[in-house]
Design a protein around this motif. Structure first.
Motif, PDB file in Angstrom:
ATOM      1  N   LYS A  95       0.699  -1.019  -0.110  1.00  0.00           N
ATOM      2  CA  LYS A  95       0.047   0.030   0.135  1.00  0.00           C
ATOM      3  C   LYS A  95       0.933   1.346   0.054  1.00  0.00           C
ATOM      4  O   LYS A  95       1.793   1.349   0.547  1.00  0.00           O
ATOM      5  CB  LYS A  95      -0.942   0.020   1.234  1.00  0.00           C
ATOM      6  CG  LYS A  95      -1.994  -0.951   1.342  1.00  0.00           C
ATOM      7  CD  LYS A  95      -2.880  -0.849   2.190  1.00  0.00           C
ATOM      8  CE  LYS A  95      -4.120  -1.840   2.253  1.00  0.00           C
ATOM      9  NZ  LYS A  95      -5.142  -1.658   3.111  1.00  0.00           N
ATOM     10  N   LYS A 116       1.774   4.585   1.346  1.00  0.00           N
ATOM     11  CA  LYS A 116       1.848   5.424   2.582  1.00  0.00           C
ATOM     12  C   LYS A 116       1.646   7.060   2.377  1.00  0.00           C
ATOM     13  O   LYS A 116       1.197   7.647   2.892  1.00  0.00           O
ATOM     14  CB  LYS A 116       2.922   4.933   3.376  1.00  0.00           C
ATOM     15  CG  LYS A 116       2.980   5.525   4.862  1.00  0.00           C
ATOM     16  CD  LYS A 116       4.170   5.192   5.561  1.00  0.00           C
ATOM     17  CE  LYS A 116       4.472   5.633   6.911  1.00  0.00           C
ATOM     18  NZ  LYS A 116       5.396   5.093   7.575  1.00  0.00           N
ATOM     19  N   ASN A 168       4.202   1.266   2.333  1.00  0.00           N
ATOM     20  CA  ASN A 168       4.241   0.891   3.747  1.00  0.00           C
ATOM     21  C   ASN A 168       5.674   0.072   4.227  1.00  0.00           C
ATOM     22  O   ASN A 168       5.893   0.086   5.307  1.00  0.00           O
ATOM     23  CB  ASN A 168       2.901  -0.236   3.969  1.00  0.00           C
ATOM     24  CG  ASN A 168       1.707   0.679   4.318  1.00  0.00           C
ATOM     25  OD1 ASN A 168       1.606   1.632   4.377  1.00  0.00           O
ATOM     26  ND2 ASN A 168       0.583   0.076   3.995  1.00  0.00           N
TER      27      ASN A 168
END
Length: 88
Positions: A2, A4, A59
């Motif tokens: 993902k 960030k 992430n």
């Protein structure tokens, strides 16, 4: 993986870019171009960004440089694009 954080390289974001731990220095050229140089170890890609490109943190903590077209693909399918970028 993902996303960030995302920062587009432009005059208005220079101060925000300077606060990132991955940024070594920023060069503001007389012709209006901006070059952001990243510290070694923070990215597996090209350690230099130019005005209009995107600095993206995943992430995992890794940073990646994206051009405008690649960034649009990342937004459309973040799992596929990020996986391709980091061989996952």
């Amino acid at each position: 993986m993902k996303v960030k954080k995302t920062i587009r390289v432009r005059k208005e974001t220079v101060n925000e870019l300077l606060k990132q731990e991955c940024v070594d220095k920023i060069e503001l050229w007389y012709d209006g171009n901006i070059v952001v140089k990243l510290l070694p170890g923070y990215t597996d890609g090209k350690p230099e960004l130019c005005k209009g490109e995107y600095l993206v943190q995943f992430n995992s903590g890794k940073w990646q440089r994206f051009g405008a077209e690649a960034f649009q693909k990342l937004l459309k399918n973040p799992g596929k694009e990020a996986g391709a970028a980091w061989d996952e």
